[in-house]
Design an enzyme around this catalytic site. Structure first.
Site, PDB file in Angstrom:
ATOM      1  N   ALA A 115       0.886  -1.176   0.000  1.00 62.08           N
ATOM      2  CA  ALA A 115       0.000   0.000   0.000  1.00 62.08           C
ATOM      3  C   ALA A 115       0.918   1.218   0.000  1.00 62.08           C
ATOM      4  CB  ALA A 115      -0.903  -0.020   1.232  1.00 62.08           C
ATOM      5  N   ALA A 116       1.416   1.579  -1.177  1.00 60.35           N
ATOM      6  CA  ALA A 116       2.650   2.375  -1.234  1.00 60.35           C
ATOM      7  C   ALA A 116       2.469   3.870  -1.458  1.00 60.35           C
ATOM      8  CB  ALA A 116       3.562   1.817  -2.326  1.00 60.35           C
ATOM      9  N   ALA A 117       1.310   4.320  -1.965  1.00 54.87           N
ATOM     10  CA  ALA A 117       1.186   5.752  -2.299  1.00 54.87           C
ATOM     11  C   ALA A 117       1.054   6.586  -1.033  1.00 54.87           C
ATOM     12  CB  ALA A 117      -0.028   5.975  -3.190  1.00 54.87           C
ATOM     13  N   PRO A 118       1.663   7.773  -1.022  1.00 59.22           N
ATOM     14  CA  PRO A 118       2.380   8.436  -2.120  1.00 59.22           C
ATOM     15  C   PRO A 118       3.847   8.046  -2.250  1.00 59.22           C
ATOM     16  CG  PRO A 118       2.210   9.926  -0.249  1.00 59.22           C
ATOM     17  CD  PRO A 118       1.462   8.677   0.138  1.00 59.22           C
ATOM     18  N   GLY A 119       4.364   7.159  -1.419  1.00 63.80           N
ATOM     19  CA  GLY A 119       5.707   6.666  -1.697  1.00 63.80           C
ATOM     20  C   GLY A 119       6.749   6.961  -0.638  1.00 63.80           C
ATOM     21  N   LYS A 121       7.424   5.409   2.158  1.00 58.65           N
ATOM     22  CA  LYS A 121       8.167   4.207   2.573  1.00 58.65           C
ATOM     23  C   LYS A 121       8.794   3.517   1.370  1.00 58.65           C
ATOM     24  CE  LYS A 121       5.343   4.526   6.464  1.00 58.65           C
ATOM     25  NZ  LYS A 121       4.287   5.482   6.128  1.00 58.65           N
ATOM     26  N   ARG A 144      -4.095   7.871  -6.703  1.00 57.71           N
ATOM     27  CA  ARG A 144      -2.929   7.991  -5.809  1.00 57.71           C
ATOM     28  C   ARG A 144      -1.698   7.296  -6.386  1.00 57.71           C
ATOM     29  NH1 ARG A 144      -3.389   9.196  -0.422  1.00 57.71           N
ATOM     30  NH2 ARG A 144      -1.997   7.514   0.191  1.00 57.71           N
ATOM     31  N   ASP A 184       1.713  -0.972   4.975  1.00 56.14           N
ATOM     32  CA  ASP A 184       1.463   0.285   5.691  1.00 56.14           C
ATOM     33  C   ASP A 184      -0.022   0.550   5.457  1.00 56.14           C
ATOM     34  OD1 ASP A 184       2.112   2.626   7.075  1.00 56.14           O
ATOM     35  OD2 ASP A 184       2.357   3.741   5.211  1.00 56.14           O
ATOM     36  N   CYS A 245      -0.806   4.528  11.145  1.00 55.03           N
ATOM     37  CA  CYS A 245      -0.530   5.818  11.787  1.00 55.03           C
ATOM     38  C   CYS A 245      -1.721   6.180  12.661  1.00 55.03           C
ATOM     39  CB  CYS A 245      -0.235   6.895  10.746  1.00 55.03           C
ATOM     40  SG  CYS A 245      -1.564   7.144   9.571  1.00 55.03           S
TER      41      CYS A 245
HETATM   42  N1  SAM Z   1       2.934   3.715   2.525  1.00 58.20           N
HETATM   43  C1  SAM Z   1       2.502   5.010   2.069  1.00 58.20           C
HETATM   44  C2  SAM Z   1       3.616   6.020   2.253  1.00 58.20           C
HETATM   45  O1  SAM Z   1       4.489   5.791   3.071  1.00 58.20           O
HETATM   46  O2  SAM Z   1       3.639   7.024   1.533  1.00 58.20           O
HETATM   47  C3  SAM Z   1       1.229   5.426   2.755  1.00 58.20           C
HETATM   48  C4  SAM Z   1       0.134   4.417   2.607  1.00 58.20           C
HETATM   49  S1  SAM Z   1      -1.402   4.904   3.280  1.00 58.20           S
HETATM   50  C5  SAM Z   1      -1.161   4.781   4.955  1.00 58.20           C
HETATM   51  C6  SAM Z   1      -2.398   3.522   2.925  1.00 58.20           C
HETATM   52  C7  SAM Z   1      -2.658   3.269   1.465  1.00 58.20           C
HETATM   53  O3  SAM Z   1      -3.528   2.118   1.382  1.00 58.20           O
HETATM   54  C8  SAM Z   1      -3.373   4.377   0.725  1.00 58.20           C
HETATM   55  O4  SAM Z   1      -2.591   4.798  -0.359  1.00 58.20           O
HETATM   56  C9  SAM Z   1      -4.684   3.754   0.243  1.00 58.20           C
HETATM   57  O5  SAM Z   1      -5.081   4.175  -1.041  1.00 58.20           O
HETATM   58  C10 SAM Z   1      -4.359   2.274   0.274  1.00 58.20           C
HETATM   59  N2  SAM Z   1      -5.552   1.399   0.403  1.00 58.20           N
HETATM   60  C11 SAM Z   1      -6.820   1.752   0.725  1.00 58.20           C
HETATM   61  N3  SAM Z   1      -7.613   0.671   0.725  1.00 58.20           N
HETATM   62  C12 SAM Z   1      -6.847  -0.383   0.406  1.00 58.20           C
HETATM   63  C13 SAM Z   1      -7.104  -1.762   0.211  1.00 58.20           C
HETATM   64  N4  SAM Z   1      -8.319  -2.297   0.386  1.00 58.20           N
HETATM   65  N5  SAM Z   1      -6.075  -2.547  -0.144  1.00 58.20           N
HETATM   66  C14 SAM Z   1      -4.837  -2.027  -0.311  1.00 58.20           C
HETATM   67  N6  SAM Z   1      -4.548  -0.739  -0.148  1.00 58.20           N
HETATM   68  C15 SAM Z   1      -5.530   0.085   0.208  1.00 58.20           C
END
Ligand code: SAM
Length: 474
Positions: A115-119, A121, A144, A184, A245
């Protein structure tokens, strides 16, 4: 809402935190009022922290957790400096640096950021891998994922693949494939409620407005489902890091306890604890919910550390579990037709001092890529970039990509326009303006203080900015 006035913190959230934290609550509550800057992590693919300190045009306070990490003052505006456009650092809360640090990715490994956006980590992982191995950065959200692509492009990593898939579809395809997986997870974002008003004003606002007890319950359910898919993706003996978080026990110790009950092939391990790492809190679950060892998780608090609230759990998959017998072939990508290969060679000869990535070139539509070694078959999956995007084929010629520029050093280019960071010219380039610059006609790598910034094209002593339109400064 007028600038710098945040919506109030939800009362039910505060009541719960007061109940959980007891005597500590006053310090926790006071941390929301404390003025603070933001965090910044140096891109060690491009420079050492020492070199960055010598160059940095703003004050830096070290973060004890990592030599790459610094705090910057509220008014420094590091996101508006050309060094940011050159990918020398990523703006990141210090607590958000801990999940990738505990994932501990190594050069040469296969690593997935699910779950990488916006990047934040993903860029951290790329730097730790030293550009060696395979990094798959996935984001489910169709919009995203483009922010993720933009941030990884600026980072200059050559081994990153960006996919836009559901965790379930990735788990079906890549069962047991990755050495390390980071989840994440999407969460109720309680830790974000205290983010710096300047750096992440919108994140903090959204977290305050959207919070509700039902949101916490919904997030916990979703996290369990994604974590189960994440577990399938880890090889025997591999590592899975789960982070949020938020403070809510249901989304942290609760999610991990449910996971461990259903996945006896995983154990929660105790990472090296740095100052400010609090323990997991099994005592915040009911007795029926608890499993042994939850104290090994890490809790980061805004009143005891330099960053926002986070939770991190490091899980190890036992190595004696049987690897699923999955047939896995490498990607049989489209070979680049000979005439196009010739055009690419011409471009490299005219513009560069060497030819990057001669071996694993692939054409996807009209885009030319250098694929990372070990790339599995992506056919049938949604992806944005299957590797380092080099060029785009346009009307019988190749045009170099921004990602190519950001992944090169000025010494890789035959023509370079190196602009000083304090001058007006670099800002004009970033605004898309044409600059004077005598010399041979052709593609020219524009740099700031010796770090690649983008392409220009020189004709008759004038360099036209090819800084991407969508990134231009106003
Ligand atoms: N790791 C990112 C960073 O460090 O920039 C932040 C990630 S954010 C906490 C969680 C991410 O999970 C979001 O980008 C969101 O779009 C995504 N997400 C939402 N629902 C999800 C799902 N069912 N499966 C996977 N990812 C999901």
């Amino acid at each position: 809402m007028p600038p710098n006035i945040q919506p109030p913190l939800p009362q039910a959230f505060l009541d719960r935190m007061a109940r959980l934290l007891g005597d500590e609550y006053a310090a926790f509550r006071a941390s929301y009022a404390a003025a603070r800057g933001g965090g910044l992590r140096v891109n060690t693919l491009k420079l050492t922290p020492g070199r960055f300190r010598a160059l940095a045009p703003f004050d830096l306070a070290p973060v004890a957790w990592s030599p790459d990490a610094y705090l910057v003052p509220e008014d420094a505006q590091p996101g508006k400096h050309p060094y940011h456009a050159a990918g020398l650092y990523y703006l990141q809360d210090p607590s958000a640096m801990i999940p990738a640090a505990l994932l501990d990715p190594q050069p040469g490994e296969r690593v997935l950021d699910l779950a990488a956006a916006p990047g934040g980590k993903a860029t951290h992982i790329a730097a730790s891998m030293g550009d060696d191995g395979l990094l798959v950065a996935n984001e489910i959200h169709g919009k995203r994922v483009w922010a993720l692509a933009e941030n990884l492009e600026r980072w200059g990593a050559h081994n990153a693949v960006i996919t836009n898939e559901t965790p379930e579809r990735l788990a079906e395809r890549f069962e047991g494939f990755f050495d390390r997986v980071l989840l994440d997870a999407p969460c109720s974002g309680e830790g974000m409620m205290r983010m710096s008003e300047r750096i992440s004003e919108r994140k903090g606002e959204a977290a305050r407005v959207e919070w509700a007890p039902e949101l916490v319950q919904g997030c916990a359910l979703r996290q369990s489902s994604i974590l189960a898919d994440a577990a399938r993706l880890v090889r025997p003996g591999g590592r899975l890091v789960y982070s949020t978080c938020t403070f809510a026990p249901e989304e942290n110790e609760g999610t991990i306890a449910r996971f461990l009950r259903d996945h006896p092939e995983f154990e929660l391990i105790d990472p090296v604890r740095l100052p400010g790492f609090g323990p997991g809190r099994p005592d915040w679950l009911t007795e029926g919910e608890r499993v042994p060892g939850l104290g090994r998780a890490v809790r980061l608090w805004p009143h005891t550390g330099p960053g926002a609230g986070h939770f991190v759990a490091v899980l190890q998959k036992r190595s004696d579990v049987e690897r699923a017998p999955v047939e896995r072939s490498g990607w049989r990508f489209v070979q680049v037709p000979k005439p196009l290969l010739g055009l690419y060679d011409d471009f490299c000869r005219e513009t560069l001092t060497s030819t990057p990535a001669e071996a694993r070139l692939a054409l996807v539509g009209s885009y030319l890529y250098a694929l990372p070694d070990d790339l599995p078959d992506l056919i049938g999956l949604r992806f944005i970039h299957p590797g380092w995007w080099l060029e785009t084929f346009k009307k019988n010629r190749f045009e170099p990509s921004h990602a190519l520029a950001l992944g090169l050093w000025p010494s890789d280019a035959r023509r370079v326009l190196d602009l000083p960071s304090g001058g007006a010219e670099v800002l004009a380039y970033l605004r898309g303006e044409t600059l004077p610059g005598a010399g041979e006609d052709g593609w020219i790598l524009v740099a700031v203080d010796g770090f690649s910034l983008g392409w220009g094209k020189r004709v008759d002593g004038r360099v036209k900015s090819h800084y991407p339109r969508g990134l231009r400064w106003f």
